[in-house]
Design a protein around this motif. Structure first.
Motif, mmCIF file in Angstrom:
data_model
loop_
_atom_site.group_PDB
_atom_site.id
_atom_site.type_symbol
_atom_site.label_atom_id
_atom_site.label_comp_id
_atom_site.label_asym_id
_atom_site.label_seq_id
_atom_site.Cartn_x
_atom_site.Cartn_y
_atom_site.Cartn_z
ATOM 1 N N SER A 81 0.837 -1.195 0.000
ATOM 2 C CA SER A 81 0.000 0.000 0.000
ATOM 3 C C SER A 81 0.874 1.248 0.000
ATOM 4 O O SER A 81 2.070 1.188 0.297
ATOM 5 C CB SER A 81 -0.927 -0.001 1.213
ATOM 6 N N ASN A 82 0.253 2.386 -0.305
ATOM 7 C CA ASN A 82 0.997 3.645 -0.318
ATOM 8 C C ASN A 82 1.058 4.223 1.101
ATOM 9 O O ASN A 82 0.561 3.602 2.056
ATOM 10 C CB ASN A 82 0.391 4.634 -1.326
ATOM 11 N N VAL A 83 1.605 5.429 1.255
ATOM 12 C CA VAL A 83 1.786 6.025 2.580
ATOM 13 C C VAL A 83 0.454 6.312 3.279
ATOM 14 O O VAL A 83 0.419 6.454 4.496
ATOM 15 C CB VAL A 83 2.635 7.325 2.506
ATOM 16 N N PHE A 84 -0.644 6.374 2.516
ATOM 17 C CA PHE A 84 -1.962 6.620 3.092
ATOM 18 C C PHE A 84 -2.709 5.318 3.412
ATOM 19 O O PHE A 84 -3.850 5.349 3.857
ATOM 20 C CB PHE A 84 -2.806 7.477 2.143
ATOM 21 N N GLY A 85 -2.059 4.180 3.163
ATOM 22 C CA GLY A 85 -2.675 2.888 3.440
ATOM 23 C C GLY A 85 -3.565 2.372 2.318
ATOM 24 O O GLY A 85 -4.247 1.359 2.485
ATOM 25 N N ILE A 86 -3.551 3.038 1.177
ATOM 26 C CA ILE A 86 -4.364 2.611 0.038
ATOM 27 C C ILE A 86 -3.602 1.535 -0.731
ATOM 28 O O ILE A 86 -2.441 1.730 -1.105
ATOM 29 C CB ILE A 86 -4.697 3.811 -0.877
ATOM 30 N N PRO A 87 -4.236 0.380 -0.964
ATOM 31 C CA PRO A 87 -3.537 -0.721 -1.656
ATOM 32 C C PRO A 87 -3.038 -0.343 -3.051
ATOM 33 O O PRO A 87 -3.745 0.317 -3.811
ATOM 34 C CB PRO A 87 -4.607 -1.815 -1.751
ATOM 35 N N LYS A 88 -1.786 -0.747 -3.337
ATOM 36 C CA LYS A 88 -1.214 -0.552 -4.666
ATOM 37 C C LYS A 88 -1.427 -1.774 -5.547
ATOM 38 O O LYS A 88 -1.155 -1.728 -6.733
ATOM 39 C CB LYS A 88 0.292 -0.261 -4.564
ATOM 40 N N GLU A 89 -1.902 -2.866 -4.952
ATOM 41 C CA GLU A 89 -2.159 -4.111 -5.677
ATOM 42 C C GLU A 89 -3.657 -4.410 -5.597
ATOM 43 O O GLU A 89 -4.345 -3.923 -4.697
ATOM 44 C CB GLU A 89 -1.331 -5.258 -5.083
ATOM 45 N N GLY A 90 -4.139 -5.223 -6.526
ATOM 46 C CA GLY A 90 -5.555 -5.570 -6.546
ATOM 47 C C GLY A 90 -5.941 -6.423 -5.346
ATOM 48 O O GLY A 90 -5.125 -7.174 -4.807
ATOM 49 N N PHE A 91 -7.196 -6.321 -4.931
ATOM 50 C CA PHE A 91 -7.682 -7.071 -3.781
ATOM 51 C C PHE A 91 -9.168 -7.348 -3.972
ATOM 52 O O PHE A 91 -9.841 -6.723 -4.795
ATOM 53 C CB PHE A 91 -7.459 -6.287 -2.483
ATOM 54 N N GLY A 92 -9.679 -8.289 -3.196
ATOM 55 C CA GLY A 92 -11.101 -8.603 -3.258
ATOM 56 C C GLY A 92 -11.510 -9.469 -2.090
ATOM 57 O O GLY A 92 -10.666 -9.978 -1.340
ATOM 58 N N PHE A 93 -12.831 -9.645 -1.937
ATOM 59 C CA PHE A 93 -13.390 -10.401 -0.833
ATOM 60 C C PHE A 93 -14.565 -11.234 -1.322
ATOM 61 O O PHE A 93 -15.228 -10.882 -2.296
ATOM 62 C CB PHE A 93 -13.878 -9.447 0.270
ATOM 63 N N SER A 94 -14.852 -12.309 -0.620
ATOM 64 C CA SER A 94 -16.040 -13.096 -0.929
ATOM 65 C C SER A 94 -17.270 -12.205 -0.798
ATOM 66 O O SER A 94 -17.286 -11.260 -0.011
ATOM 67 C CB SER A 94 -16.126 -14.315 0.001
ATOM 68 N N ARG A 95 -18.271 -12.503 -1.607
ATOM 69 C CA ARG A 95 -19.525 -11.755 -1.700
ATOM 70 C C ARG A 95 -19.340 -10.363 -2.289
ATOM 71 O O ARG A 95 -20.280 -9.578 -2.354
ATOM 72 C CB ARG A 95 -20.258 -11.686 -0.357
ATOM 73 N N ASN A 96 -18.110 -10.009 -2.682
ATOM 74 C CA ASN A 96 -17.816 -8.743 -3.366
ATOM 75 C C ASN A 96 -18.490 -7.528 -2.718
ATOM 76 O O ASN A 96 -19.211 -6.775 -3.378
ATOM 77 C CB ASN A 96 -18.208 -8.855 -4.846
ATOM 78 N N PRO A 97 -18.248 -7.309 -1.405
ATOM 79 C CA PRO A 97 -18.889 -6.172 -0.741
ATOM 80 C C PRO A 97 -18.359 -4.842 -1.283
ATOM 81 O O PRO A 97 -17.228 -4.770 -1.778
ATOM 82 C CB PRO A 97 -18.500 -6.359 0.730
ATOM 83 N N GLU A 98 -19.167 -3.832 -1.171
ATOM 84 C CA GLU A 98 -18.743 -2.493 -1.586
ATOM 85 C C GLU A 98 -17.668 -2.000 -0.623
ATOM 86 O O GLU A 98 -17.801 -2.135 0.598
ATOM 87 C CB GLU A 98 -19.946 -1.546 -1.564
ATOM 88 N N ILE A 99 -16.599 -1.431 -1.169
ATOM 89 C CA ILE A 99 -15.497 -0.917 -0.349
ATOM 90 C C ILE A 99 -15.691 0.589 -0.212
ATOM 91 O O ILE A 99 -15.729 1.308 -1.210
ATOM 92 C CB ILE A 99 -14.123 -1.231 -0.997
ATOM 93 N N ARG A 100 -15.806 1.052 1.015
ATOM 94 C CA ARG A 100 -16.020 2.485 1.251
ATOM 95 C C ARG A 100 -14.751 3.079 1.861
ATOM 96 O O ARG A 100 -13.879 3.527 1.145
ATOM 97 C CB ARG A 100 -17.225 2.686 2.147
ATOM 98 N N THR A 101 -14.676 3.091 3.178
ATOM 99 C CA THR A 101 -13.537 3.720 3.852
ATOM 100 C C THR A 101 -12.525 2.720 4.393
ATOM 101 O O THR A 101 -11.527 3.112 4.968
ATOM 102 C CB THR A 101 -14.034 4.594 5.014
#
Length: 151
Positions: A105-125
């Motif tokens: 992730s970058n210095v703000f904690g935002i992932p630089k690589e792709g990611f995902g979760f079961s049930r494909n929940p909406e990612i907010r904060t």
């Protein structure tokens, strides 16, 4: 008298079969097949962690129930896990492009690589809760499709 005996034996057989059926379902080992879709490229590998509870989900891979990293050969990428007991699980996935087994992730904690979760929940904060990604394994074959996200 004979009729009552037959009805009683039939009822006993039905109850016995039902009890055996419920017991067999509770003790089975199922197979989970994930289809990882949305890969940006075929560089690196995809790392998957299965969690059986909220403890450690989604970022503490060491607390995962099962985990594996798989070289990307196809898109979408199928990944299979065997011998899962009936129950509730959640999956966290990331595209490990540089093969370091870490979601960079970058210095703000935002992932630089792709990611995902079961049930494909909406990612907010932030990452979803276990309950937002949980699904039930209740049969011999469970199939889940996970769509990767990139920022």
């Amino acid at each position: 008298m004979v009729r009552k005996l037959r009805v009683g034996m039939l009822l006993l057989a039905v109850v016995g079969n039902l009890a055996w059926s419920l017991s067999a379902k509770a003790n089975f080992n199922g197979k989970l097949t994930l289809e990882i879709d949305g890969l940006k490229n075929k560089e690196g590998q995809v790392c998957v962690s299965i969690f059986a509870s909220s403890e450690g989900f989604p970022s503490d891979r060491d607390r995962g129930f099962q985990k594996q990293c798989t070289k990307i050969t196809d898109t979408p990428l199928p990944i299979t896990f065997e011998n899962l007991k009936a129950g509730s699980y959640a999956v966290a996935v990331f595209h490990d492009q540089n093969n370091d087994r870490i979601l960079n992730s970058n210095v703000f904690g935002i992932p630089k690589e792709g990611f995902g979760f079961s049930r494909n929940p909406e990612i907010r904060t932030g990452a979803p809760k276990f309950s937002e990604a949980a699904f039930l394994v209740a049969g011999p074959n469970t199939n889940i499709q996970i769509q990767l996200k990139y920022f």
